[in-house]
Write an enzyme that holds these catalytic residues in place. Sequence first.
Site, PDB file in Angstrom:
ATOM      1  N   HIS A 309       0.831  -1.199   0.000  1.00 42.19           N
ATOM      2  CA  HIS A 309       0.000   0.000   0.000  1.00 42.19           C
ATOM      3  C   HIS A 309       0.871   1.256   0.000  1.00 42.19           C
ATOM      4  O   HIS A 309       1.878   1.327   0.706  1.00 42.19           O
ATOM      5  CB  HIS A 309      -0.876   0.056   1.250  1.00 42.19           C
ATOM      6  N   ASN A 340       8.058  -3.827   3.304  1.00 35.78           N
ATOM      7  CA  ASN A 340       6.631  -3.647   3.552  1.00 35.78           C
ATOM      8  C   ASN A 340       6.249  -3.966   4.985  1.00 35.78           C
ATOM      9  O   ASN A 340       5.512  -3.204   5.633  1.00 35.78           O
ATOM     10  CB  ASN A 340       5.842  -4.540   2.588  1.00 35.78           C
ATOM     11  N   GLU A 442      12.963  15.302  -4.437  1.00 38.87           N
ATOM     12  CA  GLU A 442      12.566  16.098  -5.600  1.00 38.87           C
ATOM     13  C   GLU A 442      13.589  15.970  -6.728  1.00 38.87           C
ATOM     14  O   GLU A 442      13.222  15.881  -7.913  1.00 38.87           O
ATOM     15  CB  GLU A 442      12.380  17.559  -5.203  1.00 38.87           C
ATOM     16  N   ASP A 448       7.590  18.576  -7.475  1.00 37.78           N
ATOM     17  CA  ASP A 448       7.586  19.709  -6.548  1.00 37.78           C
ATOM     18  C   ASP A 448       6.606  19.347  -5.442  1.00 37.78           C
ATOM     19  O   ASP A 448       5.399  19.491  -5.587  1.00 37.78           O
ATOM     20  CB  ASP A 448       7.164  20.984  -7.277  1.00 37.78           C
ATOM     21  N   GLU A 462      12.673  22.033   2.968  1.00 33.32           N
ATOM     22  CA  GLU A 462      13.061  20.992   2.023  1.00 33.32           C
ATOM     23  C   GLU A 462      14.548  20.683   2.067  1.00 33.32           C
ATOM     24  O   GLU A 462      14.981  19.671   1.502  1.00 33.32           O
ATOM     25  CB  GLU A 462      12.640  21.376   0.615  1.00 33.32           C
TER      26      GLU A 462
END
Length: 471
Positions: A309, A340, A442, A448, A462
């Site tokens: 997921h 996972n 990014e 973005d 960031e």
Amino acid sequence: MKSFLFKPLIVLSTLLIIVSCSKDDDTYESLETLSVEVIGEIEAKTTLQDNSGAHEHNFSGLRVDGFTEAFESGSKGSYAGANVTLASGSWYLTDALLGSLSNDRKYGSKSMRIRNSGYAIMNFNMDNGADIVRVRHAKYGSNGTSTWRLIASYDNGANWYYVGDTVTTNSTTLNTVTFTVNTTSAVRFGIMKLSGGSNRINIDNFEITTSSGSGNGGGGTAARDSNITFGNPSNANTSSNNYYLSKPDFILSYNNSRGTANWVSWHLSDAWRGNADRCDCFKGDYSLPSSFYKPTTGDYTGTGFNRGHLCPSADRTYTDGANENTFYMSNIAPQSPDNNQQTWANFENYLRSLTDEGKEIHIISGVHGSGGTGSNGYAATIDSGQITVPDTFWKVALILDNGTDDINRVTSSTRVIAINVPNDQGVNSNWAQYRTTVNAIENLTGYDLLENIPNSIEAVLESNVDNGPTS
């Protein structure tokens, strides 16, 4: 309470004769409209933002709780004045239609298009008022600049008031304008085009937030907010490898070539959690275009990779239906069992634990690259090459105290956690070992991720690697 700054009476014509000759709306129409009287003006803080992403809500009790009208449902191909039933309720549009052409600026397959002195108004009230109205707007095609205003009625549509400032639409990019209205009175809203003549504007994702337990929070109370508050990371649209798909419980960009999402975005707070059981009901997502490849649960059988997921099942337990929504295969990617079941699961559990402490979290998660190691060894793809096995799974989580107007509450001290975990067996179960910067993700993806935050604050957040607690 609403406050009025009265202006001279303005009465719109009750009959407009509209002539059009462009190819995309070449029907000559005589348009009879409802009478809309704008008799005053209401002060409201008006905030303009550039390049803001789509927001999406799906709340019950739309007359009380906030919503976002994305104009994806319903059909209106004519500019003639008429009612149209949309996801939020009934609206009246005149000199306006629901456009789906390539020149219509939109996030999904449709947006509203208004020309001349057209307008669109809600035929229903927000019974407990509203806190904030957000509107995405752009020029249609290569049309020139136009202006428009938000309008509101407090007497079931009998009289209307301008709200906030006049908005100028001069960009071909869907930008956001935010009106802080803060009224507890029953109210309905609309959009009225003021200038620009035959120039057309597109309106998409008309969002109302309230303090009644939905929208952008309730003054410290856990709420179910927009699932894409901080932007559309890849400017997802209708292209096959960057397809914008809205679900009630998350938003995603689907990549038909990979057979998985590029990214999934969702909001997490205690309001999204409840007592629903995990349904274990993996299913193909047939809301994708008919030409797209649609993975099924059987495509993962025997591959050595888990059905991983992106938006976790346990983040959506407030109803059985919400939990079931997380099992669409568009929300799934091939994930190594160790990643996972250990690293990824531990980070998910940590974020959920923060909601018990009064936090709300805006999350974007995705995949990158190809080639991972599952229990059967290395693989670049599964299902005869139809599904790409990612090289890494990444996630970014922006954490706030429960509250309202989330974008404007973000500061350079707001906690943001970014992780990027190799999709391999034997990865460290401690997710903190994979903390990185948003900038690094990014640079890896070209997205973005927090575009709606003011640039000066975004740059600080960031560039930092989180060093906060991990349990």
